[in-house]
Motif scaffolding. Structure first.
Motif, PDB file in Angstrom:
ATOM      1  N   LYS A 138       1.070  -1.278  -0.195  1.00 20.91           N
ATOM      2  CA  LYS A 138       0.171   0.079  -0.079  1.00 20.91           C
ATOM      3  C   LYS A 138       0.817   1.398   0.086  1.00 20.91           C
ATOM      4  O   LYS A 138       1.994   1.230   0.765  1.00 20.91           O
ATOM      5  N   LYS A 140       2.747   2.374  -2.365  1.00 24.03           N
ATOM      6  CA  LYS A 140       4.065   2.318  -3.122  1.00 24.03           C
ATOM      7  C   LYS A 140       4.179   3.404  -3.909  1.00 24.03           C
ATOM      8  O   LYS A 140       5.385   3.822  -3.962  1.00 24.03           O
ATOM      9  N   LEU A 143       4.764   6.882  -2.363  1.00 24.19           N
ATOM     10  CA  LEU A 143       6.097   6.925  -1.603  1.00 24.19           C
ATOM     11  C   LEU A 143       7.131   7.123  -2.645  1.00 24.19           C
ATOM     12  O   LEU A 143       7.931   8.236  -2.397  1.00 24.19           O
ATOM     13  N   LEU A 146       7.007  10.633  -3.778  1.00 21.23           N
ATOM     14  CA  LEU A 146       7.347  11.720  -2.776  1.00 21.23           C
ATOM     15  C   LEU A 146       8.832  11.682  -2.789  1.00 21.23           C
ATOM     16  O   LEU A 146       9.514  12.694  -2.841  1.00 21.23           O
ATOM     17  N   MET A 147       9.639  10.456  -3.107  1.00 19.38           N
ATOM     18  CA  MET A 147      10.906  10.290  -3.022  1.00 19.38           C
ATOM     19  C   MET A 147      11.599  11.246  -4.192  1.00 19.38           C
ATOM     20  O   MET A 147      12.652  11.977  -4.205  1.00 19.38           O
TER      21      MET A 147
END
Lengths: 325, 311
Positions: A138, A140, A143, A146-147
């Motif tokens: 969840k 993925k 994230l 965001l990175m």
């Protein structure tokens, strides 16, 4: 326009007229071809001329660095600069550079920081790239976005707070050297760009291999290290080399945390920039430039050697950054 | 077939997430927070008040009477950064594009030239900056000798006559462009090799001259790479630091031109300078300003690209 008309309405003209028109157009294409050949050769000459001039500008600083490092200090100060050492090769510049730089210590520090930060990065990168490439969980995509988004933020923002953090943690400002090394290594154990690079590589590895490994009763963990990692060796080599080069070239972070008080922990670039290359009482510019340029050769040659031997790997990493998905 | 072990994935991600949390995500928030703390002592964490003081201090308009500390951004760092950006970005893109077009159109010695043009990329910016300082030396520099300029100061002078600001600007821009060419050439070459050959075949049938092909076909088809280069090099030159330290040393140089910056300090130079002097709150405010500038540039360029870039 005129010719087109003739060709489109052949019935309006006699046959001989038509043949003449064809001949005429033939010779004009011939002329055109000749003209375009001349233009082609001229363009080619101009292109080579341009590339040679630009190439000379690119090469010149390297050339000047090398010959200055081999010149006699008197020759360095010649009123008319010489383009080749005329007073013999002055290797003393190099022994002075090694001595002033305290080269052994600089090399040791740089290798410790370079190798430890590279190994840490490889481990975290392999694990994260595997999770992003081959696992489902969840959040993925959020994230990952965001990175990637955080790569836009100027690194200075991290540096400021990391500087506060490592001094609050007591890593710097104390007596021991371990804390300083930790401060130069641990914050660099993660690289979002390399995670992205390796994830792309992992994604290309067919899932059939995974199923086959499952049939053999292999766990995810051993599949990652026994199958994925060996297959991704070229990308891992790229990361290893670029990261080592990063340590070799890093200047500002070690400078901020070490200053001039912790000289014995300087990395190679700090040593090169902060060394005066003159002994006590010496003021001679020729002596200084000779040793200084020898120092820059010492710092530059390993990088050029890496480039020559690992060209393919370096280009892979660098070129990838520009290709938009 | 992807495995669906939720908790396992997080375990694989744990090292990265912990490191990112401590050294990347927390710093973004904390740096913004610190930028509002007046009189912040980073060792004890004490501060006087939560205010806009640091921003006002950093952005104090330049006056001759004002203390240097409080107007070095407006007097030096911002003008220097803007000048460097608007000189080096267009010039380096034009030169790298021309070189890439040249490389793409030749066969003999192509590999050799490619290697030559890539060399500045694998060098140490500080080390080569020091080489440029020797090339541009006041007394013995080969640059003055080649162009018969006598004693002209570019980086420093030995007799106290002082360096003119525009000489210093020329030297730093020359070095930055030299250093930034390889990466751009590489990206443009990659883009050129991806252009479908049928466009050129069409041009050949029309027997269009080469320069026209370059201008009307190649450059438009290369516009995604050009835009990418514009954005990244704008951002990159806003963060210029190593070149300045390499060429001018930690002082950032000293210039004597009336009404112009007295050093070549850039925004990032100012930020690191303030961290070094334990004024992390000023550094934070300046870095937030830098972030805002960079975001604005990216936004504007994205807007423009929607209309101008051919995909």
């Amino acid at each position: 326009m005129e010719k087109e008309k003739k060709v489109s309405y052949p019935y309006a003209a006699s046959t001989s007229d038509f043949v003449l028109a064809l001949k005429d157009s033939e010779s004009s294409t011939e002329r055109k071809q000749k003209a375009s050949k001349v233009a082609h050769v001229l363009t080619l000459i101009f292109t080579y001329l341009f590339l040679v001039v630009m190439g000379l500008i690119i090469i010149f600083p390297f050339y000047w660095m090398i010959i200055t490092s081999l010149k006699n200090p008197v020759e360095i100060k010649a009123a008319v600069p010489t383009f080749f050492p005329t007073m013999g090769l002055h290797w003393e510049n190099y022994s002075r550079a090694f001595e002033f730089l305290n080269f052994g210590t600089l090399l040791r520090n740089t290798l410790i920081v370079g190798i430890l930060s590279t190994l840490g990065t490889l481990i975290t990168t392999i694990l994260a790239a595997y999770a992003f490439a081959k696992m489902n969980f969840k959040g993925k995509n959020v994230l990952f976005a965001l990175m990637l988004g955080s790569m836009m933020i100027p690194g200075e923002m991290f540096v400021i707070t990391n500087f506060i953090s490592v001094s609050r943690l007591g890593w710097i400002g104390g007596e021991g050297n371990i804390g300083y090394f930790a401060a130069m290594i641990v914050p660099f154990w993660v690289s979002i760009f390399y995670i992205y690079l390796l994830r792309q590589n992992f994604k290309q590895i067919p899932n059939e291999l995974y199923l086959a490994a499952k049939v053999d009763g292999k766990s995810d963990w051993s599949y990652l290290w026994k199958v994925m990692v060996p297959l991704a060796m070229p990308t891992l080599t790229t990361i290893f080399i670029l990261k080592l080069m990063g340590a070799w070239n890093s200047y500002i972070w070690p400078q901020l945390i070490l200053g001039s008080e912790k000289k014995e922990l300087w990395l190679i670039t700090n040593g090169l920039r902060e060394t005066s290359f003159l002994g006590p009482g010496e003021t001679d510019t020729g002596l200084k430039f000779g040793a200084q340029m020898a120092g820059t050769v010492i710092v530059t040659v390993p990088l050029l050697l890496l480039f020559i031997f690992f060209r393919k790997y370096i280009m892979r990493g660098v070129g990838r950054a520009g290709i938009k998905g | 077939m992807e495995s669906k072990n939720n908790w396992k994935a997080w375990l694989y991600l744990a090292p990265v997430l912990i490191l990112l949390a401590v050294f990347t995500f927390y710093p973004i928030i904390n740096t913004i927070y610190v930028s509002f703390l007046q009189g912040y002592n980073y060792k004890s964490g004490a501060y006087e008040s939560f205010s806009l003081y640091n921003y006002l201090a950093v952005l104090t308009p330049y006056t001759d009477e004002g203390s240097y500390m409080f107007n070095q951004v407006m007097k030096d760092a911002l003008p220097n950064t803007l000048l460097i950006t608007f000189i080096t970005v267009p010039l380096s893109i034009v030169f790298s594009l021309l070189i890439a077009l040249g490389l793409n159109s030749i066969k003999i010695l192509k590999k050799f030239f490619q290697t030559v043009f890539f060399m500045p990329y694998v060098t140490n910016a500080i080390a080569i900056g020091m080489v440029f300082a020797v090339v541009f030396d006041y007394d013995y520099g080969v640059f003055n000798a080649i162009f018969g300029l006598g004693k002209t100061g570019w980086v420093s002078t030995s007799d106290g006559s002082g360096v003119g600001y525009f000489n210093g600007l020329f030297a730093i821009c020359f070095y930055i462009i030299w250093h930034s060419l390889p990466y751009k050439i590489l990206i443009f070459l990659g883009g050129l090799q991806n252009i479908d050959a049928q466009y050129y075949d069409a041009a050949k049938i029309d027997s269009a001259p080469k320069w026209k092909v370059a201008l009307k076909i190649t450059v438009p088809l290369l516009s995604p790479q050009i835009l990418y280069m514009l954005i990244t090099s704008f951002i990159g030159s806003f963060k210029e630091y190593n070149a300045v330290v390499g060429l001018f040393g930690k002082s950032g140089g000293a210039f004597v031109t009336e009404g112009m910056p007295s050093t070549m300090k850039t925004m990032v130079f100012f930020i690191y300078d303030q961290v070094d002097k334990d004024n992390v709150q000023f550094a934070s405010a300046a870095s937030v300003i830098l972030l805002i500038i960079i975001m604005l540039i990216t936004l504007v360029q994205n807007r423009v690209s929607k209309r101008r870039v051919h995909y």
